[in-house]
Design an enzyme around this catalytic site. Structure first.
Site, PDB file in Angstrom:
ATOM      1  N   SER A 164      34.082  28.303  51.504  1.00 47.64           N
ATOM      2  CA  SER A 164      34.070  29.109  50.279  1.00 47.64           C
ATOM      3  C   SER A 164      35.425  29.705  49.912  1.00 47.64           C
ATOM      4  O   SER A 164      35.814  29.674  48.736  1.00 47.64           O
ATOM      5  CB  SER A 164      33.011  30.215  50.387  1.00 47.64           C
ATOM      6  N   LYS A 186      20.968  36.862  53.106  1.00 47.18           N
ATOM      7  CA  LYS A 186      20.520  36.744  51.712  1.00 47.18           C
ATOM      8  C   LYS A 186      19.354  37.669  51.374  1.00 47.18           C
ATOM      9  O   LYS A 186      19.295  38.215  50.273  1.00 47.18           O
ATOM     10  CB  LYS A 186      20.166  35.288  51.400  1.00 47.18           C
ATOM     11  N   ASP A 189      22.029  29.242  44.333  1.00 48.88           N
ATOM     12  CA  ASP A 189      21.780  28.053  45.142  1.00 48.88           C
ATOM     13  C   ASP A 189      21.017  26.973  44.374  1.00 48.88           C
ATOM     14  O   ASP A 189      21.401  25.802  44.362  1.00 48.88           O
ATOM     15  CB  ASP A 189      20.996  28.412  46.413  1.00 48.88           C
ATOM     16  N   GLY A 203      10.785  21.860  54.878  1.00 47.48           N
ATOM     17  CA  GLY A 203      11.104  23.216  55.312  1.00 47.48           C
ATOM     18  C   GLY A 203      10.594  24.251  54.329  1.00 47.48           C
ATOM     19  O   GLY A 203      10.582  24.020  53.113  1.00 47.48           O
ATOM     20  N   GLY A 239      14.159  30.216  53.882  1.00 47.84           N
ATOM     21  CA  GLY A 239      14.930  30.815  52.798  1.00 47.84           C
ATOM     22  C   GLY A 239      15.636  29.800  51.916  1.00 47.84           C
ATOM     23  O   GLY A 239      15.751  29.995  50.697  1.00 47.84           O
ATOM     24  N   LEU A 271      20.555  19.581  52.143  1.00 47.99           N
ATOM     25  CA  LEU A 271      21.264  20.764  51.666  1.00 47.99           C
ATOM     26  C   LEU A 271      22.424  21.134  52.581  1.00 47.99           C
ATOM     27  O   LEU A 271      23.372  21.791  52.153  1.00 47.99           O
ATOM     28  CB  LEU A 271      20.308  21.960  51.550  1.00 47.99           C
TER      29      LEU A 271
END
Length: 278
Positions: free
Chosen positions: A19, A68, A105, A130, A133, A218
């Site tokens: 990031s 988060k 996201d 899954g 989160g 992801l």
């Protein structure tokens, strides 16, 4: 004297984060004067650390694992997509001192799928692996693309069923256990577990992919993840990892903070080229 606006990403672990590099590239590209750093912050230290960051003049934060849900609780106000996901990855200081929480996201994923890879979700059968989160953050934007059906599969069936129930008002979604996937086929499978980074995969049927189907993990890494390899081995037309999603969700956060939308393709191509050389 001009002051440089401060931004950061908090998480644990955080050393691997791309990031800071991404946001510095965005800043150079758009002529924005800002700093962006990665800071190791545990869940226990999060409330005091984030409060101190903003009190010291910080303008915005990204929050990653495992922060988060804590960021969601910290935010004074939440966007609709943050409220749906009950998780926040982007915090921004408002002019009145309030803290707005957002979740970029899901829109980052959808942008990568639709614009970078020319995939279509409308009228498609989509599977998410899954029910944690990561899944919660992407379900709303995926349903916003009107797939024919969206299935969430999880090792613990009840968790998948309960998660699907939360989103039934906005689309055709259901939850199930992995053992119930045997007779189903999908046009797109999204792996929202972290297991494939360590070489682990759920017990997936061999004929889970429809004709011309695609797979998307992801997670991302310098080498193809276990799920990306599974996709290719089972005849996927495309089998992708989450590097594009990472850059696209960062671009959305940058836009929220700065009001300027950076070009993502040059950054994705640069990072992808670097990892291929590694």
């Amino acid at each position: 004297m001009t002051t440089t606006d401060r931004y950061a990403v908090f998480g644990s672990p955080i050393k691997h984060s791309k990031s800071p590099r991404i946001h510095r590239l965005f800043a150079e590209q758009t002529g924005q004067a800002l700093s962006y750093e990665a800071q190791e912050v545990t869940a226990e230290a999060f409330p005091a650390t984030v409060k101190g960051f903003f009190e010291a003049g910080g303008k915005g934060l990204n929050c990653t694992v495992p922060l988060k849900e804590l960021a969601y609780r910290f935010a004074t106000h939440k966007t609709e997509r943050a409220q749906r996901s009950k998780a926040v990855n982007t915090l921004v200081l408002q002019t009145d001192g309030a803290i707005l929480g957002d979740n970029t996201d899901g829109c980052g994923l959808v942008t990568d799928l639709l614009h970078n890879h020319r995939l279509t979700l409308t009228g498609k059968n989509v599977l998410i692996l899954g029910a944690g989160g990561a899944s919660r953050g992407i379900i709303g934007p995926i349903l916003g693309q009107s797939p024919t059906r969206l299935v969430v599969a999880n090792r613990t069936t009840d968790k998948a069923v309960l998660l699907a129930e939360e989103f039934k008002s906005i689309g055709d979604i259901s939850g199930c256990g992995f053992e119930e996937l045997g007779r189903l086929q999908f046009d797109l499978i999204l792996n929202a577990t972290a297991a494939s980074l360590s070489g682990q995969l759920p017990p997936l049927p061999d004929r889970l992919l429809a004709s011309q189907a695609s797979c998307y993990d992801l997670a991302y890494g310098n080498e193809p993840t276990a799920f990306v390899r599974w996709g290719f081995a089972h005849g996927a037309r495309l089998s992708l990892d989450g590097l594009g999603m990472l850059v696209e969700q960062a671009a959305e956060a940058f836009f929220i903070w700065r009001g300027v939308r950076p070009q993502t393709r040059p950054v994705i191509e640069l990072l992808d080229g670097e990892r291929k050389k590694a």
